[in-house]
Design a protein around this motif. Structure first.
Motif, mmCIF file in Angstrom:
data_model
loop_
_atom_site.group_PDB
_atom_site.id
_atom_site.type_symbol
_atom_site.label_atom_id
_atom_site.label_comp_id
_atom_site.label_asym_id
_atom_site.label_seq_id
_atom_site.Cartn_x
_atom_site.Cartn_y
_atom_site.Cartn_z
ATOM 1 N N TYR A 54 0.827 -1.206 0.000
ATOM 2 C CA TYR A 54 0.000 0.000 0.000
ATOM 3 C C TYR A 54 0.861 1.257 0.000
ATOM 4 C CZ TYR A 54 -2.950 3.748 1.770
ATOM 5 O OH TYR A 54 -3.585 4.943 1.932
ATOM 6 N N LEU A 55 1.895 1.281 0.831
ATOM 7 C CA LEU A 55 2.747 2.452 0.924
ATOM 8 C C LEU A 55 3.503 2.683 -0.384
ATOM 9 C CD1 LEU A 55 2.992 4.354 3.298
ATOM 10 C CD2 LEU A 55 5.120 3.226 3.944
ATOM 11 N N TYR A 89 1.084 4.115 -2.818
ATOM 12 C CA TYR A 89 0.827 5.522 -2.487
ATOM 13 C C TYR A 89 1.939 6.417 -3.039
ATOM 14 C CZ TYR A 89 0.042 9.666 0.397
ATOM 15 O OH TYR A 89 -0.171 10.945 0.831
ATOM 16 N N TYR A 134 -8.637 3.085 -2.352
ATOM 17 C CA TYR A 134 -7.903 3.758 -3.412
ATOM 18 C C TYR A 134 -8.260 3.177 -4.776
ATOM 19 C CZ TYR A 134 -4.456 7.397 -2.502
ATOM 20 O OH TYR A 134 -3.841 8.594 -2.275
ATOM 21 N N ASP A 188 -7.588 0.110 3.033
ATOM 22 C CA ASP A 188 -7.160 1.405 2.507
ATOM 23 C C ASP A 188 -6.860 1.306 1.015
ATOM 24 O OD1 ASP A 188 -7.373 2.715 4.928
ATOM 25 O OD2 ASP A 188 -5.295 2.320 5.495
ATOM 26 N N ALA A 189 -6.149 0.251 0.630
ATOM 27 C CA ALA A 189 -5.822 0.059 -0.783
ATOM 28 C C ALA A 189 -7.088 -0.166 -1.604
ATOM 29 C CB ALA A 189 -4.870 -1.122 -0.939
ATOM 30 N N ALA A 195 0.863 2.284 -9.669
ATOM 31 C CA ALA A 195 0.152 2.445 -8.397
ATOM 32 C C ALA A 195 -1.070 1.537 -8.345
ATOM 33 C CB ALA A 195 -0.270 3.900 -8.211
ATOM 34 N N TYR A 237 1.594 6.662 -6.769
ATOM 35 C CA TYR A 237 0.414 7.456 -7.131
ATOM 36 C C TYR A 237 0.738 8.951 -7.073
ATOM 37 C CZ TYR A 237 -4.401 9.165 -7.214
ATOM 38 O OH TYR A 237 -5.557 9.836 -7.554
ATOM 39 N N HIS A 238 1.471 9.351 -6.026
ATOM 40 C CA HIS A 238 1.756 10.771 -5.816
ATOM 41 C C HIS A 238 3.117 11.207 -6.355
ATOM 42 C CE1 HIS A 238 -1.804 11.617 -3.409
ATOM 43 N NE2 HIS A 238 -1.630 10.436 -2.846
ATOM 44 N N PHE A 249 -1.766 -1.250 -5.584
ATOM 45 C CA PHE A 249 -2.981 -1.183 -4.762
ATOM 46 C C PHE A 249 -3.794 -2.477 -4.887
ATOM 47 C CE2 PHE A 249 -2.900 3.676 -4.916
ATOM 48 C CZ PHE A 249 -2.600 3.799 -3.568
ATOM 49 N N PHE A 294 -4.891 9.200 3.505
ATOM 50 C CA PHE A 294 -4.139 8.994 2.277
ATOM 51 C C PHE A 294 -5.079 8.961 1.078
ATOM 52 C CE2 PHE A 294 -0.368 6.502 4.280
ATOM 53 C CZ PHE A 294 0.193 7.697 4.653
ATOM 54 N N VAL A 295 -6.319 8.609 1.314
ATOM 55 C CA VAL A 295 -7.247 8.382 0.218
ATOM 56 C C VAL A 295 -7.857 9.699 -0.248
ATOM 57 C CG1 VAL A 295 -9.290 7.102 -0.528
ATOM 58 C CG2 VAL A 295 -7.743 6.122 1.165
#
Length: 363
Positions: free
Chosen positions: A54-55, A58, A91, A87-88, A73, A61-62, A77, A329-330
């Protein structure tokens, strides 16, 4: 974001399933040492660890320490989701909804949001509520939107509070309750909602549901305008052009209309042209100076919300004092772009609509 990373780090410290290299990756990400974070996350021991996947997703993604890559990403995810990361999964829903890194698929987005919401994810619940409110990818259903949003009404989140304000103000999916709506708008503004500032500016300008207060209306509009909200820029310009802000000030009106034009507000170009025809050369020259000063103000973002400096009389009653605004984060699906004159122009309903049988458990 720092708060979320700190909580993740704390979770790792207490968890027997969290590997040391993930903990170091979170710490590196906190201090913006992206190269070290990626190095730790790419270690073989982390290959199938959901939080690490997930990290990494992230960061891709960014574009943190790597070239922004939505496809990469998305793949990460998906792997994290397969390993159980809610969380993933949220996303992934957002990426399907926006068509980022994957072909747009609103139905898939709704299904994933629903799965995350059922697992207690606040962001997924919120975004699903927004989709039902807007009718985006689903049949528009205000009752469902209200059920979802009210199930997380205590979330210190500007989007949740703003949409609850809309639902109560218009009586969508629930009884119309203007007093409640106002309290939610003030909360939303205190948590940073630009749209809520614009709406509150309108309510105080027109004296709708509150005592008319032009200075406070100007403060709310100014905050939203500096933050780039075109409707607030247009309404602020109108108040200066019409003398609602005191004496008529055409240069400032011209400056704010220019910003509204830059932000593609539909009525701004014609209004700016009409205003310019009625201005002297010296007034136009002064307006150019005002535009430069506005640019500096916008860049500095030094404007303070009326909910933060004691100007808003309701803040003391409706804004919780304990804790901080939650971040995630989302990404959040954005708010409604009101047309000039809203929200009072919308149809109102005095009757409570039939409630959906499907109740969302409060979390």
């Amino acid at each position: 974001m720092k708060k979320e990373l700190f909580l993740s780090l704390l979770f790792c410290a207490l968890s027997s399933t969290c590997f040391a290299d993930y903990t170091r990756a979170v710490a590196a990400l906190q201090r913006a040492d992206y190269a070290t974070a990626l190095q730790e996350l790419e270690a073989p021991i982390q290959a199938k660890e959901a939080k690490s996947l997930y990290l990494m997703a992230y960061m891709h993604y960014h574009g943190m320490g790597v070239v922004k890559d939505y496809k990469k990403a998305f793949d990460l995810f998906q792997q994290a989701t397969d390993q159980g990361s809610v969380d993933a999964q949220t996303y992934l829903a957002y990426m399907y909804a926006q068509g980022k890194g994957v072909e747009e698929d609103k139905k898939k987005a709704v299904d994933l949001y629903q799965a995350s919401a059922d697992s207690g994810d606040v962001t997924a619940t919120m975004n699903l509520g927004v989709l039902f409110y807007l009718g985006d990818g689903v049949t528009q259903n205000y009752e469902q939107a209200f059920e979802l949003m009210s199930s997380i009404e205590n979330a210190r989140n500007p989007t949740v509070q703003f949409y609850l304000g809309n639902l109560y103000f218009y009586g969508y999916g629930t009884n119309r309750d203007v007093e409640k709506a106002l309290s939610y708008y003030v909360r939303a503004a205190s948590y940073g909602s630009i749209e809520a500032h614009s709406v509150l500016g309108h309510l105080y300008q027109k004296g709708v549901s509150v005592e008319k207060n032009i200075p406070l209306a100007l403060r709310y509009y100014e905050y939203a305008a500096v933050k780039g909200f075109p409707l607030a820029q247009f309404n602020l310009a109108t108040m200066y052009a019409d003398g609602q802000a005191g004496s008529i000030n055409k240069p400032i009106a011209y400056a704010w209309l220019t910003k509204a034009v830059e932000n593609n507000f539909p009525q701004a170009a014609n209004a700016l042209s009409s205003l310019a025809d009625d201005m002297s050369i010296s007034e136009i020259s002064k307006a150019k100076t005002e535009i430069m000063e506005l640019d500096a103000q916008i860049t500095s973002s030094a404007v303070v919300s009326p909910t933060k400096d004691g100007t808003e009389p309701l803040a003391e009653k409706v804004v919780p004092k304990v804790g901080a605004v939650s971040s995630s984060f989302v990404p959040q699906i954005g708010g409604v772009n009101f047309t000039a004159g809203a929200p009072v122009s919308a149809p109102l309903s005095g009757n409570r609509t039939k409630r959906s049988r499907r109740m969302i458990r409060r979390r």
